[in-house]
Write a protein that holds these residues in place. Sequence first.
Motif, PDB file in Angstrom:
ATOM      1  N   GLU A 114     -19.861  18.051 -18.055  1.00 15.99           N
ATOM      2  CA  GLU A 114     -20.761  18.147 -17.204  1.00 15.99           C
ATOM      3  C   GLU A 114     -21.861  17.159 -16.421  1.00 15.99           C
ATOM      4  O   GLU A 114     -22.006  16.918 -15.195  1.00 15.99           O
ATOM      5  N   LYS A 115     -21.621  16.329 -17.152  1.00 16.98           N
ATOM      6  CA  LYS A 115     -22.360  14.453 -17.098  1.00 16.98           C
ATOM      7  C   LYS A 115     -21.319  13.913 -16.047  1.00 16.98           C
ATOM      8  O   LYS A 115     -22.422  13.798 -15.088  1.00 16.98           O
ATOM      9  N   LEU A 116     -20.343  14.255 -16.007  1.00 15.06           N
ATOM     10  CA  LEU A 116     -19.305  12.756 -15.457  1.00 15.06           C
ATOM     11  C   LEU A 116     -19.113  13.498 -14.296  1.00 15.06           C
ATOM     12  O   LEU A 116     -19.029  13.063 -12.825  1.00 15.06           O
ATOM     13  N   LYS A 117     -19.266  14.879 -14.054  1.00 15.17           N
ATOM     14  CA  LYS A 117     -19.031  15.442 -12.471  1.00 15.17           C
ATOM     15  C   LYS A 117     -19.757  15.750 -11.612  1.00 15.17           C
ATOM     16  O   LYS A 117     -20.222  15.711 -10.726  1.00 15.17           O
ATOM     17  N   SER A 122     -17.626   6.099  -7.109  1.00 17.52           N
ATOM     18  CA  SER A 122     -16.432   5.378  -6.036  1.00 17.52           C
ATOM     19  C   SER A 122     -16.378   3.378  -5.880  1.00 17.52           C
ATOM     20  O   SER A 122     -15.795   3.521  -5.373  1.00 17.52           O
ATOM     21  N   VAL A 123     -18.113   3.594  -6.663  1.00 17.20           N
ATOM     22  CA  VAL A 123     -17.518   1.481  -6.757  1.00 17.20           C
ATOM     23  C   VAL A 123     -16.182   1.916  -7.460  1.00 17.20           C
ATOM     24  O   VAL A 123     -14.984   0.498  -7.494  1.00 17.20           O
ATOM     25  N   GLN A 124     -15.606   2.172  -8.671  1.00 15.28           N
ATOM     26  CA  GLN A 124     -15.139   2.023  -9.792  1.00 15.28           C
ATOM     27  C   GLN A 124     -13.634   2.509  -8.927  1.00 15.28           C
ATOM     28  O   GLN A 124     -12.966   1.394  -8.743  1.00 15.28           O
ATOM     29  N   GLN A 125     -13.988   2.909  -8.040  1.00 12.95           N
ATOM     30  CA  GLN A 125     -12.198   3.868  -8.197  1.00 12.95           C
ATOM     31  C   GLN A 125     -12.183   2.567  -6.792  1.00 12.95           C
ATOM     32  O   GLN A 125     -10.968   1.950  -6.635  1.00 12.95           O
ATOM     33  N   SER A 154     -10.451  10.844 -16.166  1.00 17.97           N
ATOM     34  CA  SER A 154      -9.670  11.286 -14.933  1.00 17.97           C
ATOM     35  C   SER A 154     -10.936  11.960 -13.645  1.00 17.97           C
ATOM     36  O   SER A 154     -10.856  12.227 -12.870  1.00 17.97           O
ATOM     37  N   LEU A 155     -12.099  12.363 -14.332  1.00 15.84           N
ATOM     38  CA  LEU A 155     -13.171  12.379 -14.000  1.00 15.84           C
ATOM     39  C   LEU A 155     -13.920  11.830 -13.139  1.00 15.84           C
ATOM     40  O   LEU A 155     -14.565  11.348 -12.541  1.00 15.84           O
ATOM     41  N   MET A 156     -13.415  10.107 -13.934  1.00 14.25           N
ATOM     42  CA  MET A 156     -13.706   9.063 -13.083  1.00 14.25           C
ATOM     43  C   MET A 156     -12.995   8.740 -11.545  1.00 14.25           C
ATOM     44  O   MET A 156     -12.762   8.105 -10.881  1.00 14.25           O
TER      45      MET A 156
END
Length: 253
Positions: A114-117, A122-125, A154-156
């Motif tokens: 729930e938190k990660l969603k 975008s910075v990390q990606q 996955s969520l990142m």
Amino acid sequence: MAQKVEKLKGIIFDKDGTLFDYAQVWETILKEGIALTFNSMGKQHHQTAKQAMLSLMGIDEKGQCIPRGLVFTHRRVQILRRFLLYCIRYRVNAIKAIKGYNRSVKHSEVLLNEKLKQMDFSVQQRLFRRLKEEGYHIGVITSDNASSTNLFLSLMGLEKMVDFIASRDSNYRRKPHSEAFNAFCTQAGINPSQVAMVGDTFTDMLFAKRAQSGYRIAVLTGSNDRRRLERLSDVVYEDISFLDTDKRLFPAQ
């Protein structure tokens, strides 16, 4: 004559406190876990002991990371000693506390999901895409378990760009032993001197030094222990976003 700086071909990241701000993600999760643990012991009203437990883990009342927190410590004897001292001081049954904590861990992935969603990675990606475009082999070596690590990546939105993962469940000796680092190098076909290490704890930097990493990068989004990090790192950044302008990683910019 100045020694030629070797071109970097690989980069290894720690996860918690490195790929993201530790407190931003884990404060809520730890508080929930502590609450569940104290509820299971019938001590739900012991607010002072709850806050002391959060501080022991590594997050203070203002939501800032504490360098001496247990989550930033990899010495098992020290972790056990400080935990037992806490239990004695606050009259907490150590066995019940551990059992309650283990139950809360099983619930943590639901909260993490729930938190990660809700967070923006975008910075990390962008950083990972750029590293791949530059031909880097990317590894993640963490003390977290495999299930949680895979969930995070996955969520990142990073999982498809990571070439190597070593977690608590892997058959490698834990940091600061260099076994996982060497396995990454073997898989990528590169030398340790061609690998940059990015981490947030003194253990991460010691891990990199023992593995003879070519470049040691520390970030302050985890242990926040600048004084100790500066002792072993080549550079200390506020957070991972600064890697985008690092001329050792991207010399052509």
